[in-house]
Design a protein around this motif. Structure first.
Motif, PDB file in Angstrom:
ATOM      1  N   ALA A  33      -1.258   8.472  -2.281  1.00  0.00           N
ATOM      2  CA  ALA A  33      -0.670   9.624  -1.589  1.00  0.00           C
ATOM      3  C   ALA A  33      -1.419   9.918  -0.289  1.00  0.00           C
ATOM      4  O   ALA A  33      -0.811  10.238   0.742  1.00  0.00           O
ATOM      5  CB  ALA A  33      -0.690  10.845  -2.504  1.00  0.00           C
ATOM      6  N   THR A  34      -2.725   9.792  -0.321  1.00  0.00           N
ATOM      7  CA  THR A  34      -3.514  10.024   0.892  1.00  0.00           C
ATOM      8  C   THR A  34      -3.201   8.961   1.940  1.00  0.00           C
ATOM      9  O   THR A  34      -3.060   9.260   3.132  1.00  0.00           O
ATOM     10  CB  THR A  34      -5.016  10.011   0.569  1.00  0.00           C
ATOM     11  N   ALA A  35      -3.106   7.701   1.501  1.00  0.00           N
ATOM     12  CA  ALA A  35      -2.770   6.611   2.421  1.00  0.00           C
ATOM     13  C   ALA A  35      -1.424   6.854   3.075  1.00  0.00           C
ATOM     14  O   ALA A  35      -1.248   6.620   4.272  1.00  0.00           O
ATOM     15  CB  ALA A  35      -2.761   5.279   1.678  1.00  0.00           C
ATOM     16  N   GLN A  36      -0.469   7.342   2.276  1.00  0.00           N
ATOM     17  CA  GLN A  36       0.864   7.615   2.813  1.00  0.00           C
ATOM     18  C   GLN A  36       0.798   8.717   3.871  1.00  0.00           C
ATOM     19  O   GLN A  36       1.420   8.596   4.937  1.00  0.00           O
ATOM     20  CB  GLN A  36       1.813   8.032   1.693  1.00  0.00           C
ATOM     21  N   LEU A  75       0.819  -1.205   0.000  1.00  0.00           N
ATOM     22  CA  LEU A  75       0.000   0.000   0.000  1.00  0.00           C
ATOM     23  C   LEU A  75       0.856   1.259   0.000  1.00  0.00           C
ATOM     24  O   LEU A  75       0.635   2.181  -0.792  1.00  0.00           O
ATOM     25  CB  LEU A  75      -0.916  -0.015   1.220  1.00  0.00           C
ATOM     26  N   LEU A  76       1.844   1.291   0.870  1.00  0.00           N
ATOM     27  CA  LEU A  76       2.707   2.469   0.954  1.00  0.00           C
ATOM     28  C   LEU A  76       3.593   2.606  -0.273  1.00  0.00           C
ATOM     29  O   LEU A  76       4.100   3.687  -0.557  1.00  0.00           O
ATOM     30  CB  LEU A  76       3.548   2.401   2.229  1.00  0.00           C
ATOM     31  N   GLY A  77       3.770   1.501  -0.999  1.00  0.00           N
ATOM     32  CA  GLY A  77       4.533   1.557  -2.243  1.00  0.00           C
ATOM     33  C   GLY A  77       3.679   1.902  -3.447  1.00  0.00           C
ATOM     34  O   GLY A  77       4.201   1.981  -4.580  1.00  0.00           O
ATOM     35  N   GLY A  78       2.384   2.069  -3.245  1.00  0.00           N
ATOM     36  CA  GLY A  78       1.502   2.500  -4.334  1.00  0.00           C
ATOM     37  C   GLY A  78       0.730   1.396  -5.015  1.00  0.00           C
ATOM     38  O   GLY A  78      -0.049   1.659  -5.945  1.00  0.00           O
ATOM     39  N   ASP A  79       0.877   0.137  -4.591  1.00  0.00           N
ATOM     40  CA  ASP A  79       0.177  -0.974  -5.236  1.00  0.00           C
ATOM     41  C   ASP A  79      -1.072  -1.307  -4.422  1.00  0.00           C
ATOM     42  O   ASP A  79      -1.088  -2.237  -3.606  1.00  0.00           O
ATOM     43  CB  ASP A  79       1.101  -2.184  -5.334  1.00  0.00           C
ATOM     44  N   ILE A  80      -2.133  -0.548  -4.643  1.00  0.00           N
ATOM     45  CA  ILE A  80      -3.361  -0.703  -3.877  1.00  0.00           C
ATOM     46  C   ILE A  80      -3.989  -2.078  -4.120  1.00  0.00           C
ATOM     47  O   ILE A  80      -4.488  -2.724  -3.191  1.00  0.00           O
ATOM     48  CB  ILE A  80      -4.373   0.406  -4.236  1.00  0.00           C
ATOM     49  N   ALA A  81      -3.975  -2.530  -5.374  1.00  0.00           N
ATOM     50  CA  ALA A  81      -4.599  -3.814  -5.705  1.00  0.00           C
ATOM     51  C   ALA A  81      -3.924  -4.961  -4.960  1.00  0.00           C
ATOM     52  O   ALA A  81      -4.596  -5.841  -4.404  1.00  0.00           O
ATOM     53  CB  ALA A  81      -4.548  -4.044  -7.212  1.00  0.00           C
ATOM     54  N   GLU A  82      -2.586  -4.968  -4.954  1.00  0.00           N
ATOM     55  CA  GLU A  82      -1.867  -6.049  -4.274  1.00  0.00           C
ATOM     56  C   GLU A  82      -2.052  -5.953  -2.764  1.00  0.00           C
ATOM     57  O   GLU A  82      -2.180  -6.972  -2.073  1.00  0.00           O
ATOM     58  CB  GLU A  82      -0.380  -5.999  -4.632  1.00  0.00           C
ATOM     59  N   GLY A 105      -8.528   4.650  -1.545  1.00  0.00           N
ATOM     60  CA  GLY A 105      -7.734   3.998  -2.575  1.00  0.00           C
ATOM     61  C   GLY A 105      -6.683   4.890  -3.195  1.00  0.00           C
ATOM     62  O   GLY A 105      -6.061   4.507  -4.191  1.00  0.00           O
ATOM     63  N   ASP A 106      -6.485   6.066  -2.627  1.00  0.00           N
ATOM     64  CA  ASP A 106      -5.478   6.979  -3.161  1.00  0.00           C
ATOM     65  C   ASP A 106      -4.166   6.777  -2.422  1.00  0.00           C
ATOM     66  O   ASP A 106      -4.105   6.917  -1.190  1.00  0.00           O
ATOM     67  CB  ASP A 106      -5.939   8.425  -3.013  1.00  0.00           C
TER      68      ASP A 106
END
Length: 381
Positions: free
Chosen positions: A348-351, A308-315, A345-346
């Motif tokens: 940058a927001t998750a980060q 998630l923090l790496g940007g792969d929301i699906a994984e 699911g964004d």
């Protein structure tokens, strides 16, 4: 000069061996003298001398049971566990079944990591008679994950052998894994300065957020025995709580490598590296846990957070779903799911949400999320 056991290792020898060795020079083929001198050497813990004397005996005549037993003891002292196991197994198969022999054979097998074979030999009668056998039997049952059997045996043995520090230390370690904090603390207190007991006390201090005290206890344990994986992992976790994140990760790594197949220690190592800012090594530690057991929920959940923090929301979604199927109470998966939901699911927001949460202490403990995850990896909540 003395060794750690208090044995004189200089040139001066006890009278018995000093008398027997000159006699052997004038009568080198005397089997009785060879056996007696070997026994005297073992009493001094001069295992090399004893082994040489018994080899001389065997070159003249096959070793009788007494002398074979001495050869096995010499092999144990020299940590030649293969040879010791072979000698004691031969004696055992030949009908020698006394409890001392059972312990020696089991000790050799345990050091060879033949835990099931060791337990087959070391019966309950041996443990009830010999405190060192009780200690080893508890450790074997613990090692083989028979927690109920180990707990029942331990509670019996400590009543029978209340003054054996090694047994008390072994039970204190077991008690941590069966969630009996009172038993762990009581046995550790009776084990004195035994390194396993110090490790138990450090783990208890860590569980109660007394990080500075825990660091001191783990340091004492490792000064006495630097090969204690629990102490290394505990030391690293305690250092994380005191802000020493760089050395903390290295300490937990060392413990995880000593454990080998302990999943929680690899998870703890992964989060320690994450807190230290090394995401690549963090993922490598989680991957090591995955290779050991692909059905451990916290591994999938931890990787989900990194994805998630790496940007792969699906994984991240896929991994967190797997983790929650394996364990609906998986902490790291719940964290990943909450971050996904809160961010819509964004990435940058998750980060941003995670970065803020990571700096915010949890409850009254003062722990951050990363520190909490690392402690949970070792089962310390």
């Amino acid at each position: 000069m003395t060794d750690i056991l208090g044995v004189d290792t200089g040139t001066k020898r006890p009278d018995r061996l000093a008398i027997l060795l000159p006699l052997l020079e004038s009568d080198p083929g005397n089997l009785a003298l060879l056996a007696d001198a070997a026994e005297a050497a073992l009493d001094l813990r001069e295992a090399g001398i004893a082994g040489d004397l018994l080899d001389r005996y065997a070159a003249i005549s096959p070793l009788p049971s007494r002398e074979a037993n001495l050869a096995g003891l010499a092999a144990l002292q020299m940590r030649q566990f293969d040879r010791a196991a072979e000698i004691f197994a031969t004696l055992f198969a030949g009908g020698a079944k006394d409890n001392a022999l059972r312990f020696n054979l089991a000790w050799a097998q345990a050091n060879l990591k033949n835990f099931e074979q060791a337990l087959e030999v070391l019966d309950d009668d041996s443990a009830r008679e010999l405190p060192q056998a009780a200690m080893l039997r508890v450790q074997l049952l613990h090692q083989l994950a028979d927690f109920d059997g180990a707990g029942d045996a331990a509670r019996d043995y400590i009543l029978r052998h209340p003054d054996h520090r090694g047994l008390m230390a072994a039970v204190s370690v077991l008690a941590l894994d069966i969630d009996d904090e009172a038993l762990a603390e009581a046995c550790a207190a009776r084990a004195g300065e035994h390194p396993d007991a110090l490790t138990t006390m450090g783990t208890l201090a860590l569980g109660h957020e007394r990080a500075t005290e825990a660091v001191d206890l783990f340091d004492q344990a490792l000064a006495a025995n630097p090969d204690l994986p629990r102490a290394w992992v505990g030391l690293g976790l305690a250092k994380m709580l005191t802000g020493e994140t760089a050395s903390a990760a290295a300490d937990i790594d060392r413990g995880a490598n000593l454990f080998g197949d302990h999943l929680g220690s690899w998870i703890a190592a992964g989060w320690a590296h994450f807190v230290a800012g090394d995401t690549a090594t963090s993922r490598a530690r989680f991957d090591a846990a995955m290779a050991l057991d692909p059905n451990f929920a916290e591994t999938h959940g931890s990787l989900a957070v990194l994805d998630l923090l790496g940007g792969d929301i699906a994984e991240a979604t896929r991994r967190s779903d797997i983790a929650l199927r394996l364990d609906r109470k998986c902490y790291s998966a719940a964290l990943a799911k909450s971050l996904i939901a809160a961010s819509g699911g964004d990435h940058a927001t998750a980060q941003r949400i995670f970065d803020h949460a990571a700096r915010t202490p949890i409850g009254d403990s003062g722990r951050t999320i990363g520190q909490a995850l690392a402690k949970m990896g070792l089962g310390i909540t």
